[in-house]
Design an enzyme around this catalytic site. Sequence first.
Site, PDB file in Angstrom:
ATOM      1  N   ASP A 445       0.915  -1.152   0.004  1.00 32.59           N
ATOM      2  CA  ASP A 445       0.055  -0.141  -0.241  1.00 32.59           C
ATOM      3  C   ASP A 445       0.684   1.247   0.002  1.00 32.59           C
ATOM      4  OD1 ASP A 445      -2.394   1.023   0.185  1.00 32.59           O
ATOM      5  OD2 ASP A 445      -2.649   1.174   2.429  1.00 32.59           O
ATOM      6  N   GLU A 448       2.463   5.118  -4.165  1.00 29.47           N
ATOM      7  CA  GLU A 448       2.227   6.049  -5.163  1.00 29.47           C
ATOM      8  C   GLU A 448       3.825   6.276  -4.893  1.00 29.47           C
ATOM      9  OE1 GLU A 448      -0.665   4.396  -4.300  1.00 29.47           O
ATOM     10  OE2 GLU A 448       0.471   5.724  -3.434  1.00 29.47           O
ATOM     11  N   ASP A 569      -8.815   4.485  -1.343  1.00 27.42           N
ATOM     12  CA  ASP A 569     -10.207   4.292  -0.341  1.00 27.42           C
ATOM     13  C   ASP A 569     -11.298   5.532  -1.155  1.00 27.42           C
ATOM     14  OD1 ASP A 569      -7.976   3.813   0.834  1.00 27.42           O
ATOM     15  OD2 ASP A 569      -7.075   5.672   1.830  1.00 27.42           O
TER      16      ASP A 569
END
Length: 931
Positions: A445, A448, A569
């Site tokens: 997770d 980015e 999300d």
Amino acid sequence: MLSVSHSPIVSYLLWCLLLLTLASCNGEVATAKPKVGFGYKLVSLVQLPNGGGLVGCLQVKQRTSTYGPDIPRLRLFVKHERRERVRVQITDADKQRWEVPYNLLPREPAPPVTGCKVTGAPFTAGEYPGEELVFTYGRDPFWFAVHRRSTGQPLFNTSAGVLVFKDQYLEVSTALPKDAALYGLGENTQPGGIRLRPNDPYTIYTTDISAINLNTDLYGSHPVYMDLRSLGGRGVAHAVLLLNSNGMDVFYRGTSLTYKVIGGLLDFYFFAGPTPLAVVDQYTSMIGRPAPMPYWAFGFHQCRWGYKNLSVVEGVVEGYRNAQIPLDVIWNDDDHMDAAKDFTLDPVNYPRPKLLAFLDKIHAQGMKYIVLIDPGINVNNSYGVYQRGMARDIFIKLDGQPYLAQVWPGPVYFPDFLNPNGVSWWIDEVRRFHDLVPVDGLWIDMNEASNFCTGKCTIPKTHQCPIPDSKTPWVCCLDCKNLTNTRWDEPPYKINASGQTARLGFNTIATSATHYNGILEYNAHSLYGFSQAIATHKALQGLHGKRPFILTRSTFVGSGAYAAHWTGDNKGTWENLRYSISTMLNFGIFGMPMVGADICGFYPSPTEELCNRWIELGAFYPFSRDHANFASPRQELYVWESVAKSARNALGMRYKLLPYLYTLNYQAHLTGAPVARPLFFSFPDFTPCYGLSTQFLLGASVMVSPVLEEGATSVTAMFPPGTWYNLFDTTKVVVSKTGATVKLDAALNEINVHVYQNTVLPMQRGGVISKDARATPFTLVVAFPFGAGEQADAEGAVYVDDDERPEMVLAEGQATYVRFHASVRGKDVTVRSEVQMGSFSLRKGLVIEKVLVLGLEGTGGKDLVIQVDGTDAGAVATSSPYFTAGGNAKVQGEEGVEEDSKKKSVSVEIGGLALPLGKSFTLTWKMQIEA
């Protein structure tokens, strides 16, 4: 726009006329204003020997200074790499420029940059044809185009725009017919549905910004689009990939598409199709086939950020079992960690002895356990993971020092996965952690990469960071200053980052930071999650030789070859429920078929009704997981009895369909075919479904039509022409002659799932865990057109294997593949199978116990004959075979189907069978027809 009946020459001339019109009256095509650039001219063009392609030299016509100076000379490279694929690359003729590393995304190399001195035969023809696609060009100004060889249909044409090529600004435009339907260019949340809307923003740059933000660059970078056009009543598709990892804005105006890219090179790949499935096949053959998933990954998954101790996790598993709701995988967000540090266990809340005992218990049942890992490594001298990383010098740097950022554990450094030492260090840390806790997969997770701070930071001397017991740990507590003194942190052209022209380094790694060998974060930013997924895949595959399962948030072109994806999300709202379908379908096109959204929403709290409808939809996501935020009330599926009922119903059907879903996984791995796909994949000629984003297909022939509106007890669904049978009640039939919109009942606990005619659908009995469900007997659902008369056919397939093997290949003793065929010829009905590599299924004892045939005309069956491997096997292959004829169907559809409903159409069940799946069989019988 252009009829396919035109000759290629006529079609091409018409297209050129359109371009001239656009250039004179539509300023949106010629977006490159004179002050930005004046284009290039082609000064030389040669053909390389042995099919090596064309190499040309371009020279700038007039220099400008807007967004920086023009690069004076460019190298053009064109090659038909396959019969259905052509590559057009434009780069600096004199200096090597940044491009996606070949070791990350293997592909055919382009010739080395050697200035404009290239040895080859002069090329003077006006076009360069391949088997399916043709490259054409103009010399002064230089432009290029690609069209179909067979029909002359133009796919891409830059002649109405101006080519601009500067160090940090590249621009090129193509004209488009107004009625072209475009899909892709992600990742973003598209409120208008899967079909791209003119004038919506499409910025591509990996960003940690919640998926609730619409039309904004999100976690993934996929600069590819599919173009579907109806020509002469036939849907024809192609795709265009711009392989470039730099940030970009893409402007789609309906009749044009313009790229504005802040670095790298122009490296276009054109894929001829002509069907949507062929496009994805061709695309994934180049970027990498989707990774094979283990069987259990298609079961149901439960996660929550906020399972504060192991007892809570144990209670969740018990809650699912008590409610008889299927559950295969239990997840931990970061709650299992010691102070949010990667590769650690909380010694108080997740003590290792108790966790190992828990895992022994659930592993014995066939359940799996997956945990989260973020890339940021806590800066902590007592932390072994950090110490070993520092010793091997594997962190991304700024000004010669590891770049300091902040994530959940506080101050962190980011590993460099472009560094071979960084990859080997990561593999070792995964091994060490697996020795500590035998997890079954990893969830990567925040890659980015996400950073709670921006700019150049230092650890504060006046306060602690992280702030103890902070209620807002995502607020930056480092001492930071913005970086504005480099052209990498402040490029001349500002893409619409984060939907607000934010700095490129906003809440991520500073773009002037450097990776291995001096590679700039500016160039490699959008590759971070991709490179981490590759390293994680290597790590898991090397542990015990098992098939890896990795879930990643950040993705790039080719990520599907290593990982699954969830949509990030989202919010517990009806709008987000609807948006999830488009994002899921886009990732199928991107070559990442294992995808799903957080069921019931990540935050805030969903309503009971919404959670009912979301599990009904989410039960048919390829990746099906309930996931919530720590601040949300508990939303496990057993919390509300009504949701539990919906879950048992929808997940009950999913678990019956597991053999079908797993076979789609196999087909995806072979051909890239999406598991969940838009209706136009199966019905490309049916233009009403081109923008349909409220329904979807699983494979070619199972259609899901969810309720997406609050308070609704029915759903209006589109049915392409043909017969559709409700899988929950096969007597409910929709007959669509030309394409029907039908209102279907959908009580709170029900979802409509239909199977299409001409299909043989493999199903099993189901269960509450995939390990048990996959051992149950099979039922074959054979769907003929309603009231099948003199002639009808159906087909299907099933793939079974030992899903622990890393490779998903058909090999004797390790896997079995069975094709099913069914036919009606007059009164004679035949169902048969063709088996490849049957020994695996025979060893597992897999059998077919029932065949359910839908749509037959008559009142029942007689004279059943069964053969196995070509010999009469009535006594061997069956227990007590029987016929059961269902009642007349309840038919819906557009006007005119009433006569169909009067037919004596019945379902015929042949039960009491015990046909070995691993042996070819033939069933034949005659239908009884009343006079």
